[in-house]
Design a protein around this motif. Sequence first.
Motif, PDB file in Angstrom:
ATOM      1  N   GLU A 241       0.803  -1.253  -0.029  1.00 20.82           N
ATOM      2  CA  GLU A 241      -0.010   0.060  -0.076  1.00 20.82           C
ATOM      3  C   GLU A 241       0.826   1.253  -0.138  1.00 20.82           C
ATOM      4  O   GLU A 241       1.692   1.348   0.891  1.00 20.82           O
ATOM      5  CB  GLU A 241      -0.752   0.105   1.291  1.00 20.82           C
ATOM      6  N   THR A 242       0.517   2.032  -0.892  1.00 20.47           N
ATOM      7  CA  THR A 242       1.479   3.352  -1.022  1.00 20.47           C
ATOM      8  C   THR A 242       0.584   4.580  -0.877  1.00 20.47           C
ATOM      9  O   THR A 242      -0.494   4.547  -1.322  1.00 20.47           O
ATOM     10  CB  THR A 242       2.333   3.546  -2.389  1.00 20.47           C
ATOM     11  N   SER A 243       1.032   5.663  -0.555  1.00 20.60           N
ATOM     12  CA  SER A 243       0.449   6.902  -0.490  1.00 20.60           C
ATOM     13  C   SER A 243       0.477   7.564  -1.837  1.00 20.60           C
ATOM     14  O   SER A 243      -0.489   8.325  -2.449  1.00 20.60           O
ATOM     15  CB  SER A 243       0.968   7.756   0.476  1.00 20.60           C
ATOM     16  N   ALA A 244       1.515   7.362  -2.776  1.00 15.25           N
ATOM     17  CA  ALA A 244       1.739   7.910  -4.053  1.00 15.25           C
ATOM     18  C   ALA A 244       0.974   6.889  -4.890  1.00 15.25           C
ATOM     19  O   ALA A 244       0.947   5.822  -4.920  1.00 15.25           O
ATOM     20  CB  ALA A 244       3.207   7.969  -4.505  1.00 15.25           C
ATOM     21  N   GLN A 245       0.053   7.575  -6.017  1.00 17.99           N
ATOM     22  CA  GLN A 245      -0.399   6.756  -6.887  1.00 17.99           C
ATOM     23  C   GLN A 245       0.120   6.350  -8.080  1.00 17.99           C
ATOM     24  O   GLN A 245      -0.190   5.481  -8.722  1.00 17.99           O
ATOM     25  CB  GLN A 245      -1.772   7.716  -7.269  1.00 17.99           C
ATOM     26  N   ASP A 246       1.309   7.093  -8.388  1.00 13.80           N
ATOM     27  CA  ASP A 246       2.209   6.848  -9.781  1.00 13.80           C
ATOM     28  C   ASP A 246       3.410   7.336  -9.504  1.00 13.80           C
ATOM     29  O   ASP A 246       3.840   8.299  -8.376  1.00 13.80           O
ATOM     30  CB  ASP A 246       1.300   7.550 -10.717  1.00 13.80           C
ATOM     31  N   SER A 256       3.181  -8.375 -13.746  1.00 17.04           N
ATOM     32  CA  SER A 256       2.140  -9.274 -13.276  1.00 17.04           C
ATOM     33  C   SER A 256       1.346  -8.715 -12.045  1.00 17.04           C
ATOM     34  O   SER A 256       0.340  -9.254 -11.452  1.00 17.04           O
ATOM     35  CB  SER A 256       2.474 -10.736 -12.790  1.00 17.04           C
ATOM     36  N   ARG A 257       1.764  -7.309 -11.671  1.00 14.04           N
ATOM     37  CA  ARG A 257       1.000  -6.659 -10.684  1.00 14.04           C
ATOM     38  C   ARG A 257      -0.432  -6.332 -10.813  1.00 14.04           C
ATOM     39  O   ARG A 257      -0.880  -6.349 -11.979  1.00 14.04           O
ATOM     40  CB  ARG A 257       1.772  -5.381 -10.343  1.00 14.04           C
ATOM     41  N   ARG A 258      -1.123  -6.669  -9.829  1.00 11.56           N
ATOM     42  CA  ARG A 258      -2.596  -6.218  -9.949  1.00 11.56           C
ATOM     43  C   ARG A 258      -2.989  -5.395  -8.729  1.00 11.56           C
ATOM     44  O   ARG A 258      -2.488  -5.624  -7.563  1.00 11.56           O
ATOM     45  CB  ARG A 258      -3.387  -7.502  -9.991  1.00 11.56           C
ATOM     46  N   LYS A 259      -3.912  -4.393  -8.884  1.00 16.72           N
ATOM     47  CA  LYS A 259      -4.420  -3.671  -7.705  1.00 16.72           C
ATOM     48  C   LYS A 259      -5.910  -4.045  -7.207  1.00 16.72           C
ATOM     49  O   LYS A 259      -6.802  -4.002  -8.162  1.00 16.72           O
ATOM     50  CB  LYS A 259      -4.429  -2.123  -8.083  1.00 16.72           C
ATOM     51  N   VAL A 260      -5.818  -4.209  -5.976  1.00 16.26           N
ATOM     52  CA  VAL A 260      -7.261  -4.742  -5.586  1.00 16.26           C
ATOM     53  C   VAL A 260      -7.687  -3.430  -4.561  1.00 16.26           C
ATOM     54  O   VAL A 260      -6.960  -3.742  -3.405  1.00 16.26           O
ATOM     55  CB  VAL A 260      -7.386  -5.968  -5.186  1.00 16.26           C
ATOM     56  N   GLY A 261      -8.580  -2.732  -4.689  1.00 15.79           N
ATOM     57  CA  GLY A 261      -8.786  -1.677  -3.798  1.00 15.79           C
ATOM     58  C   GLY A 261      -7.635  -0.914  -3.562  1.00 15.79           C
ATOM     59  O   GLY A 261      -6.973  -0.333  -4.658  1.00 15.79           O
ATOM     60  N   LYS A 262      -6.939  -0.593  -2.403  1.00 12.93           N
ATOM     61  CA  LYS A 262      -5.915   0.359  -2.159  1.00 12.93           C
ATOM     62  C   LYS A 262      -4.507  -0.592  -2.373  1.00 12.93           C
ATOM     63  O   LYS A 262      -3.545   0.151  -2.115  1.00 12.93           O
ATOM     64  CB  LYS A 262      -6.103   1.156  -0.881  1.00 12.93           C
ATOM     65  N   PHE A 263      -4.658  -1.655  -2.473  1.00 11.68           N
ATOM     66  CA  PHE A 263      -3.384  -2.628  -2.394  1.00 11.68           C
ATOM     67  C   PHE A 263      -2.885  -3.095  -3.794  1.00 11.68           C
ATOM     68  O   PHE A 263      -3.737  -3.373  -4.617  1.00 11.68           O
ATOM     69  CB  PHE A 263      -3.908  -3.535  -1.471  1.00 11.68           C
ATOM     70  N   GLY A 283      11.915   6.348  -4.968  1.00 11.81           N
ATOM     71  CA  GLY A 283      11.179   6.618  -5.762  1.00 11.81           C
ATOM     72  C   GLY A 283       9.762   7.470  -5.038  1.00 11.81           C
ATOM     73  O   GLY A 283       9.051   8.031  -5.596  1.00 11.81           O
ATOM     74  N   ASN A 284      10.151   7.532  -3.652  1.00 10.17           N
ATOM     75  CA  ASN A 284       9.270   8.438  -3.008  1.00 10.17           C
ATOM     76  C   ASN A 284       7.598   7.755  -3.109  1.00 10.17           C
ATOM     77  O   ASN A 284       6.723   8.504  -3.298  1.00 10.17           O
ATOM     78  CB  ASN A 284       9.082   9.772  -3.489  1.00 10.17           C
ATOM     79  N   ALA A 285       7.471   6.453  -2.913  1.00 11.36           N
ATOM     80  CA  ALA A 285       6.320   5.811  -3.138  1.00 11.36           C
ATOM     81  C   ALA A 285       5.321   5.793  -1.793  1.00 11.36           C
ATOM     82  O   ALA A 285       4.304   6.076  -1.924  1.00 11.36           O
ATOM     83  CB  ALA A 285       6.404   4.279  -3.317  1.00 11.36           C
ATOM     84  N   GLY A 286       5.961   6.520  -0.843  1.00 10.17           N
ATOM     85  CA  GLY A 286       5.111   6.632   0.383  1.00 10.17           C
ATOM     86  C   GLY A 286       4.761   5.502   0.871  1.00 10.17           C
ATOM     87  O   GLY A 286       3.616   5.138   0.916  1.00 10.17           O
ATOM     88  N   ILE A 287       5.315   4.463   1.446  1.00 11.83           N
ATOM     89  CA  ILE A 287       4.925   3.125   1.740  1.00 11.83           C
ATOM     90  C   ILE A 287       4.144   3.174   3.202  1.00 11.83           C
ATOM     91  O   ILE A 287       4.563   3.810   4.138  1.00 11.83           O
ATOM     92  CB  ILE A 287       6.292   2.026   1.979  1.00 11.83           C
ATOM     93  N   GLN A 288       3.008   2.684   3.071  1.00 10.21           N
ATOM     94  CA  GLN A 288       2.216   2.649   4.072  1.00 10.21           C
ATOM     95  C   GLN A 288       2.052   1.334   4.737  1.00 10.21           C
ATOM     96  O   GLN A 288       1.987   1.338   5.970  1.00 10.21           O
ATOM     97  CB  GLN A 288       0.376   3.076   3.428  1.00 10.21           C
ATOM     98  N   SER A 289       2.055   0.317   4.019  1.00  9.97           N
ATOM     99  CA  SER A 289       2.207  -1.026   4.431  1.00  9.97           C
ATOM    100  C   SER A 289       2.921  -1.887   3.474  1.00  9.97           C
ATOM    101  O   SER A 289       2.538  -1.755   2.001  1.00  9.97           O
ATOM    102  CB  SER A 289       0.822  -1.635   4.769  1.00  9.97           C
TER     103      SER A 289
END
Length: 322
Positions: A241-246, A256-263, A283-289
């Motif tokens: 889970e990241t705070s940055a969207q891109d 092969s990544r996939r996004k389900v909700g916020k994860f 890359g300043n993704a802002g790791i939330q979890s």
Amino acid sequence: MDIATSDTAVDTELAIEARGLVKRFDDTLAVDGVDLLVPRGSITGILGPNGAGKTTTLRMMLGIIDPDEGMRRVLGHDDPKDIARLIGYLPEERGLYPAMKATDAIGFMGALRGLPLPEGRERGRKLLEDHGLGHAADKQIRQLSKGMAQIVQLLGTLVHDPQLVVLDEPFSGLDAINQGKLEVLIRGLADKGVTVIFSTHVIAHAERLCEGIAIIAGGKVPFAGRVDEARDRIPAQVRLETSAQDGPWMAALPESRRKVGKFWYFPLPDTGIEPLLRALIDGNAGIQSLSIERAGLHDAFVAIAGEAAAADLVTSPEGEEA
């Protein structure tokens, strides 16, 4: 493949050795070339849907029926019937004389394996007390609940101190409390050096109890080995889970990544987690979890045996009939 952890295992290290077992009933091929090695003192689960060939395989290994092809050796003996007194077997079909008292039923089952009847009754009373059923010792089987009667039959399977215990769908029909008691009992047997083999279509029991499993589907064994080896057939999954969207950190995620909700979900990269973490931070993704989730045994079963074979499996004991 074999459940034994070493290809150099000798007969004295094995409770069961079966190779190329084949069994036909008229035009039906019930078991098709099963290989199985079970080390002494281990807990092994035979995992598969109903009708997969589990019961037929167990009965061949115990000498109840003979294979059409192949060989089996039990506790070092080519004919399992020669050492029946060293084996405890709980069949899938339960059955006790309803008018018998619980202690008499246990003693009777022990007598069938060569234990003197008075000693079997005495041991039966102690076993009942040890497992919290002392109050049922002098009750008739017909007066007991279905779960209690099943525990009595299980204790009758153990009363003669077998070296090998084979349980065919032992959890079927038990409520959650008695399922828990049975799990404790199985662990206790293994702690004493007894080899335990049980068949089940409930994955949770195999995942919690077993060191090794054999997956049976369509009369074949596509996998036999340690539980962790089966789970390792599927790469661990990363949940992020990241705070940055891109941003540039996206290049570090597998295609092969996939996004389900916020994860975000994707397989753990072969390079491990550290390079991924650096790329996310730089890359300043802002790791939330971020968590790494190992594949469960159900996912491994699907990967090994296919969706169709997994359709009749139960993933948790709650799916069992109470």
